[in-house]
Each structure stands twice: as C-alpha cells, then as structure tokens.
Design an enzyme around this catalytic site. Structure first.
Site, short mmCIF file in Angstrom:
data_model
loop_
_atom_site.label_atom_id
_atom_site.label_comp_id
_atom_site.label_asym_id
_atom_site.label_seq_id
_atom_site.Cartn_x
_atom_site.Cartn_y
_atom_site.Cartn_z
N ASP A 82 0.84 -1.20 0.00
CA ASP A 82 0.00 0.00 0.00
C ASP A 82 0.88 1.25 0.00
OD1 ASP A 82 -2.30 1.57 0.16
OD2 ASP A 82 -2.37 1.48 2.35
N HIS A 83 0.69 2.11 -0.99
CA HIS A 83 1.41 3.38 -1.10
C HIS A 83 2.93 3.18 -1.09
CE1 HIS A 83 -1.94 6.18 -1.07
NE2 HIS A 83 -2.50 5.43 -0.15
N GLU A 134 -1.31 5.92 -8.44
CA GLU A 134 -2.20 6.98 -7.96
C GLU A 134 -1.98 8.25 -8.76
OE1 GLU A 134 -2.49 9.74 -3.97
OE2 GLU A 134 -2.36 7.58 -3.65
N HIS A 178 -6.86 10.19 4.15
CA HIS A 178 -6.29 9.18 5.04
C HIS A 178 -6.38 9.61 6.50
CE1 HIS A 178 -3.79 8.10 1.32
NE2 HIS A 178 -4.55 7.06 1.56
N HIS A 206 -9.31 5.39 -1.85
CA HIS A 206 -8.62 5.23 -0.57
C HIS A 206 -9.35 6.05 0.50
CE1 HIS A 206 -4.52 3.48 -1.78
NE2 HIS A 206 -5.29 3.43 -2.87
N GLY A 207 -8.94 5.89 1.74
CA GLY A 207 -9.52 6.68 2.82
C GLY A 207 -10.92 6.24 3.19
N SER A 209 -12.05 4.61 5.80
CA SER A 209 -12.44 4.72 7.21
C SER A 209 -13.19 6.03 7.43
CB SER A 209 -11.21 4.68 8.11
OG SER A 209 -10.51 3.47 7.98
N THR A 231 -7.44 2.87 8.90
CA THR A 231 -7.56 3.49 10.22
C THR A 231 -8.58 2.78 11.11
OG1 THR A 231 -6.90 5.63 9.33
CG2 THR A 231 -8.08 5.64 11.42
#
Length: 279
Positions: A82-83, A134, A178, A206-207, A209, A231
């Site tokens: 991831d990333h 990305e 994030h 993404h993000g 949560s 998260t």
C-alpha cells in the site's frame, strides 16, 4: 488457497457487482482476523501492508504471515503493498512474492511518474503481479475541504496515464482522505463516475475509514472496484488492546485474541456493505 493477484479479484468483483475491500494488516493477529472475516462473509479480499509497516517488519516477514493466512482461507486473497514510496520498495515486494504492489509517485513530476511506474509494471507483470498507481493527491483527513479539492484527480490526465503505464488499477482523489476525518468527507460523485466510466482500468478509492455507509453503497453501485480501509482497523485493535491490558488477570495471549476479534468484527461490518448488492 494460494494468493491471487488483483486482476483476478477485481474481475470477480465486476462480475458479481461488489466492491473489494483492501484492508490494512500489520501483524499475525490482524492477518488472521481479516482472513476469518473474508471466509465468514464469503468475500474476496485484498490484504495490504502499508509502506511504513513494510519498512518496519520487512516484506519477507509480512509475505510469510499472509501466505500462511491465505492457505487457511476459502476465499480469494491477495497480498499488496500500500502506497509504495519508491521503485526500490515495490521491487522488493515483487521479489518477496507479493501478488500486487502499489507504486505511489503521485507527488512527482508526471513524466517521472510515468517512467518509474512503467518500470514497476514491467517487472511485476513478468511475474503475474498486479500494479496499482495513484493520480491526484489523497490528503490526510485533517485537511480542509478546499485543500482536499485542490488534490482532485484530473480525469483526462488519468485516462492518458493508464494508457501510458499499463497499470492494473488506479487510485483517485475524489474527496476522501487518510486517517481520522476532521470533517465529514464530501465525495465528488460526478468526478468519480467519469473516472469509472472513462478510465481503462478499475478505479480505487482510498480513505474508506469514516466514509458513510450510504456513500460506500453509492460507490458500489457506480462500479468502483476497490475501497482501501486502514484506520478503522488500527483503532479497533488499539482500543481492544488497551482495554484488555487494563483488565486484571488477563494473560497476553488472551489480550491479543481480543484485539484480533475486534478487527474481525470491523472487517465483517465493512464487507457486508461492500457486498450488499452481490449478484
């Protein structure tokens, strides 16, 4: 079952009208929790290791844990970086048998991003490993709405980037961020729909949560392929660990098992939303 690559799992998602969860894993207990949740919900899953956690634990250690976990699964499981912050880190994960890697050079010059991403794609595809990249900037969740909007993915550039690099899926910036949100996220669904409809590869958000169930359901119905969540699992694990350690008479294995169960509950809740419209 052995590890699947992203392409296999995302094709399944398209066929069955679900969105795949890409959930962050950081140790044995979280790996066990995520695999158990996938089996309970009969859902494929991409288990990810965040680039900083790869630096901490080592991609070879994380592969060993996830490889064993996948062999206990009855559903399709992928292991991804991831990333990834450098070509070198992505290459190390490829060498250590990850089935997918993300190379995130979105903050670099476009031409450099294309050039370096293509290097990763060429190396990964020789081993049947999938690549995510990305475009745009997915910011931290304490950013203002205006700051998040300034990082939105440009759809025209995204279409060109996918053709020039040959990546298997693309992470986009459409309003999520994030971490723990300071403000309720505002998703630009008009932009997201354009990306899903016109970019020649699966689209990733993404993000996840803190995003509302209603917004996630809308993403599923639009055909977004993959939702990254980290998260929520970190918080569930930390809170259960803290409460377990505060209780008198608890042995450490019992405490860790409680934290594992907490992660599994959150994972199952997420999967229920992601697979709500399964056909």
């Amino acid at each position: 079952m052995s590890l699947s690559n992203y392409n296999e799992i995302l094709q399944y998602a398209k066929q069955h009208h679900i969105m795949v969860g890409a959930f962050n894993c950081f140790n044995m207990e979280s790996a066990q929790a995520l695999v158990r949740a996938a089996d309970a919900q009969k859902s494929p899953l991409i288990i990810q290791t965040y680039h900083a956690h790869v630096d901490y634990a080592g991609s070879d250690f994380m592969f060993a844990i996830l490889d064993v976990a996948s062999r206990h699964a009855n559903t399709k499981i992928a292991l991804g970086l991831d990333h990834g912050r450098s070509v070198e880190q992505a290459m190390q994960c490829i060498h250590d048998h990850y089935s997918g890697v993300m190379i995130d050079l979105s903050m670099e010059d476009y031409a450099w991003n294309v050039k370096e991403t293509k290097r990763v794609v060429e190396a990964a595809h020789r081993r049947n490993i999938s690549v995510e990249a990305e475009l745009g900037e997915i910011m931290n969740a304490d950013a203002t709405y205006e700051e998040i909007e300034s990082g939105y993915t440009n759809a025209e550039i995204a279409r060109r980037f996918v053709k020039e690099t040959g990546i298997d899926c693309l992470a986009v910036s459409v309003g999520t961020a994030h971490g723990n949100y300071k403000y309720q996220p505002k998703i630009n669904f008009e932009l997201l729909e354009e990306l899903v409809q016109t970019v020649e590869c699966p689209i990733v958000v993404h993000g996840g949560s803190g995003v509302s169930n209603a917004d996630i359901e809308k993403m599923v119905q639009m055909g977004v392929a993959k939702l990254n969540v980290g998260t929520d699992f970190f918080e569930a694990y930390k809170n259960a660990l803290r409460d377990g350690l505060a209780a008198e008479g608890r042995d450490i294995v019992g405490v860790m098992a409680t934290a594992r169960d907490a992660v599994q509950r959150v994972a199952e809740e997420k999967m229920q939303i992601l697979t709500k419209f399964r056909v």
